[in-house]
Design a protein around this motif. Structure first.
Motif, PDB file in Angstrom:
ATOM      1  N   UNK A 286     -24.917 -33.265 -26.739  1.00  0.00           N
ATOM      2  CA  UNK A 286     -25.443 -31.826 -26.687  1.00  0.00           C
ATOM      3  C   UNK A 286     -26.747 -31.534 -26.646  1.00  0.00           C
ATOM      4  N   UNK A 287     -27.384 -32.752 -27.024  1.00  0.00           N
ATOM      5  CA  UNK A 287     -28.867 -32.645 -26.486  1.00  0.00           C
ATOM      6  C   UNK A 287     -29.315 -32.785 -25.175  1.00  0.00           C
ATOM      7  N   UNK A 288     -28.241 -32.846 -24.267  1.00  0.00           N
ATOM      8  CA  UNK A 288     -28.433 -33.082 -22.784  1.00  0.00           C
ATOM      9  C   UNK A 288     -28.246 -31.695 -22.171  1.00  0.00           C
ATOM     10  N   UNK A 289     -29.023 -31.226 -21.071  1.00  0.00           N
ATOM     11  CA  UNK A 289     -28.675 -30.225 -20.410  1.00  0.00           C
ATOM     12  C   UNK A 289     -27.223 -30.122 -19.829  1.00  0.00           C
ATOM     13  N   UNK A 290     -26.465 -29.207 -20.084  1.00  0.00           N
ATOM     14  CA  UNK A 290     -25.069 -28.851 -19.624  1.00  0.00           C
ATOM     15  C   UNK A 290     -24.250 -29.804 -20.700  1.00  0.00           C
ATOM     16  N   UNK A 291     -24.507 -30.279 -21.848  1.00  0.00           N
ATOM     17  CA  UNK A 291     -23.848 -30.944 -22.505  1.00  0.00           C
ATOM     18  C   UNK A 291     -22.718 -31.775 -21.957  1.00  0.00           C
ATOM     19  N   UNK A 292     -23.168 -32.706 -21.229  1.00  0.00           N
ATOM     20  CA  UNK A 292     -21.922 -33.657 -20.505  1.00  0.00           C
ATOM     21  C   UNK A 292     -21.195 -34.421 -21.437  1.00  0.00           C
ATOM     22  N   UNK A 293     -20.011 -34.755 -21.147  1.00  0.00           N
ATOM     23  CA  UNK A 293     -19.411 -35.703 -21.877  1.00  0.00           C
ATOM     24  C   UNK A 293     -18.811 -37.238 -21.299  1.00  0.00           C
ATOM     25  N   UNK A 294     -18.438 -37.820 -21.939  1.00  0.00           N
ATOM     26  CA  UNK A 294     -18.208 -39.276 -21.461  1.00  0.00           C
ATOM     27  C   UNK A 294     -16.850 -39.851 -22.181  1.00  0.00           C
ATOM     28  N   UNK A 295     -15.848 -40.288 -21.462  1.00  0.00           N
ATOM     29  CA  UNK A 295     -14.702 -40.974 -21.964  1.00  0.00           C
ATOM     30  C   UNK A 295     -15.013 -42.361 -22.427  1.00  0.00           C
ATOM     31  N   UNK A 296     -14.595 -42.409 -23.816  1.00  0.00           N
ATOM     32  CA  UNK A 296     -14.863 -43.894 -24.525  1.00  0.00           C
ATOM     33  C   UNK A 296     -13.657 -44.739 -24.063  1.00  0.00           C
ATOM     34  N   UNK A 297     -14.052 -45.212 -22.815  1.00  0.00           N
ATOM     35  CA  UNK A 297     -13.083 -46.213 -22.000  1.00  0.00           C
ATOM     36  C   UNK A 297     -13.893 -47.706 -21.627  1.00  0.00           C
ATOM     37  N   UNK A 298     -13.345 -48.591 -21.453  1.00  0.00           N
ATOM     38  CA  UNK A 298     -14.004 -49.812 -21.389  1.00  0.00           C
ATOM     39  C   UNK A 298     -14.709 -49.913 -19.961  1.00  0.00           C
ATOM     40  N   UNK A 299     -14.031 -49.433 -18.872  1.00  0.00           N
ATOM     41  CA  UNK A 299     -14.951 -49.470 -17.640  1.00  0.00           C
ATOM     42  C   UNK A 299     -16.190 -48.722 -17.629  1.00  0.00           C
ATOM     43  N   UNK A 300     -16.434 -48.066 -18.813  1.00  0.00           N
ATOM     44  CA  UNK A 300     -17.960 -47.416 -18.851  1.00  0.00           C
ATOM     45  C   UNK A 300     -18.933 -48.266 -19.713  1.00  0.00           C
ATOM     46  N   UNK A 301     -18.262 -49.550 -20.177  1.00  0.00           N
ATOM     47  CA  UNK A 301     -19.300 -50.478 -20.975  1.00  0.00           C
ATOM     48  C   UNK A 301     -20.343 -50.799 -20.171  1.00  0.00           C
ATOM     49  N   UNK A 302     -21.638 -50.607 -20.615  1.00  0.00           N
ATOM     50  CA  UNK A 302     -22.798 -51.128 -19.789  1.00  0.00           C
ATOM     51  C   UNK A 302     -23.421 -52.269 -20.442  1.00  0.00           C
ATOM     52  N   UNK A 303     -23.567 -52.215 -21.639  1.00  0.00           N
ATOM     53  CA  UNK A 303     -24.388 -53.148 -22.530  1.00  0.00           C
ATOM     54  C   UNK A 303     -23.650 -53.494 -23.772  1.00  0.00           C
TER      55      UNK A 303
END
Length: 460
Positions: free
Chosen positions: A41-58
């Motif tokens: 909610x602190x970013x423009x457009x209040x984007x969402x991201x799914x909590x799924x393993x394929x999005x793990x980056x670190x």
């Protein structure tokens, strides 16, 4: 079992472990099949991201997911609380790039969930059922995760560190319902020797003695210890012996191992489905945990629906006589032998294919293959039983199929095969019209699939 969400929203606030920022995270109810999502909610457009393993980056000192320039870190404690509580759908609104660390455990999340309560939803839970041994290993670290078939989720975790204070420990969770009382209060931990390198790496800016267990296990001068205390902004403390340097006692002798179990559970939540199986984790960390979750996600992407579990010794929900009371089909066109499972949104039927089927006389005498159109018909009959289950006095109604789309045949069905049909609603039943998706399985493989529309009509 039905999917669950929160009855009402709640908010937790605190420091971020790595950023040191003051953070608010609001957990909100979410609709059926929503899953876990984070909203920045602190970013423009209040984007969402799914909590799924394929999005793990670190996976350095926590699990971080990123997608389309949206990043959220330190998510594992919150996810472990949601997962253990049986919650399937939740939107987490957050005003920073990581979750608050609170006291380094999942205790406050569990307490808040218990306070607001859970709400049952319309959709059925979609479990990932472990049917064979699955193993993921890292030979470089000695880490491994082995998952075996079981009727419910349970975890065994073994940790081993090159440390005179924290060497070998293990923790178990036989029943997920005990997470709140046995695991949730276990805090994250760090060795004194790790603190300065982590700070130089831009991490643990919000770490202190209130949100982590600190372990002193390597000789250092008091001057060095005071320097590290200054770096993290905590009072100087005289340390003369190896051990835990926090003021308060451990919540349990094996608190570090219990915390590792919590991390495993939180990372398993990234599968996107509740899991049924026995998890045995040796020297786990976020890297091996999320590697396992990614492997399951790849499998789910190849095949949306798992093959249903079939136990031939179990009493069916409907035998052929009960099926005949609802469907008008008769020999040689009744193609469902029994119904083995049924929910409000899906049904599972079965047909044993024998060489005596009449269609094998012409299809084909030298190479008997069940016609694909009959597999579609069998799925349609199974779907008809699902639709009839939505009305009172189902024997007074019939289903008529109006459209069939996206038919795919993937493998031959031959004498000796047991074909299992999984049919589910794709949309709500409206004005007597149902849209369904059907799969036919032999073993673990999809042999056919299709989408179809049916209308339910009262018999004259």
């Amino acid at each position: 079992m039905k999917q669950l969400t929160l009855k009402e929203s709640f908010t937790v606030s605190g420091k971020g472990l790595h950023t040191g920022l003051m953070i608010d995270a609001t957990f909100c109810p979410a609709p059926d099949n929503h899953g876990y999502k984070f909203q920045r909610v602190d970013l423009e457009g209040e984007p969402t991201i799914d909590a799924l393993a394929e999005y793990v980056t670190t996976t350095v000192r926590g699990t971080v997911i990123s997608h389309d320039n949206v990043t959220v870190g330190t998510i594992e404690h919150a996810l472990s609380a949601l997962y253990a509580s049986g919650i399937d759908n939740c939107l987490i609104k957050i005003n920073a790039p990581e979750m608050p660390i609170l006291d380094g455990s999942a205790k406050f999340y569990v307490e808040a969930i218990e306070r607001v309560g859970l709400e049952e939803q319309q959709a059925d839970k979609d479990f990932y059922i472990v049917k064979r041994k699955i193993e993921v290993c890292d030979p470089n670290t000695g880490s491994s995760i082995v998952v075996l078939p079981d009727d419910e989720l349970s975890l065994d975790v073994k940790v081993n560190f090159d440390s005179p204070v924290l060497a070998n420990q293990y923790a178990t969770l036989d029943h997920i319902e005990d997470f709140g009382s046995e695991i949730a209060s276990s805090r994250t931990f760090v060795f004194v020797r790790e603190i300065e390198p982590l700070l130089k790496g831009g991490l643990i800016k919000g770490g202190d003695l209130d949100n982590a267990i600190v372990i002193y296990d390597s000789p250092m001068s008091q001057e060095t210890i005071d320097h590290i205390a200054d770096l993290i902004g905590v009072p100087h403390k005289h340390v003369s012996e190896f051990g835990y340097i926090n003021d308060g006692p451990l919540m349990a002798e094996n608190e570090p191992a219990r915390h590792k179990l919590m991390d495993v559970l939180g990372d398993l939540a990234l599968i996107g489905r509740p899991l049924k199986g026995k998890v045995i984790a040796t020297r786990p960390g976020h890297t091996i945990n999320t590697t396992f979750a990614k492997q399951i996600r790849r499998e789910l992407k190849r095949q949306d629906v798992q093959a249903p579990v079939y136990n031939p010794t179990k009493e069916p929900l409907m035998d052929v006589n009960q099926i005949r009371a609802l469907l008008p089909h008769r020999f040689p066109f009744l193609l469902v032998d029994k119904i083995i499972e049924k929910g409000s949104q899906y049904i599972v039927g079965l047909k044993n294919v024998t060489v005596n089927e009449p269609f094998f006389q012409g299809h084909f005498p030298q190479e008997p293959v069940m016609p694909g159109v009959l597999l579609v018909e069998a799925m349609a009959q199974t779907g008809g039983l699902l639709v009839l289950g939505t009305v009172d006095e189902p024997e007074r109604y019939s289903t008529y199929f109006m459209k069939i789309d996206n038919v795919k045949f993937r493998q031959k069905v031959v004498p000796g095969d047991t074909v299992i049909f999984h049919v589910a609603f794709m949309t709500e039943l409206r004005r007597g019209m149902a849209v369904m998706k059907g799969y036919a399985f032999v073993g673990e493989k999809v042999v056919a699939e299709c989408e179809f529309m049916a209308q339910i009509i009262k018999n004259k």
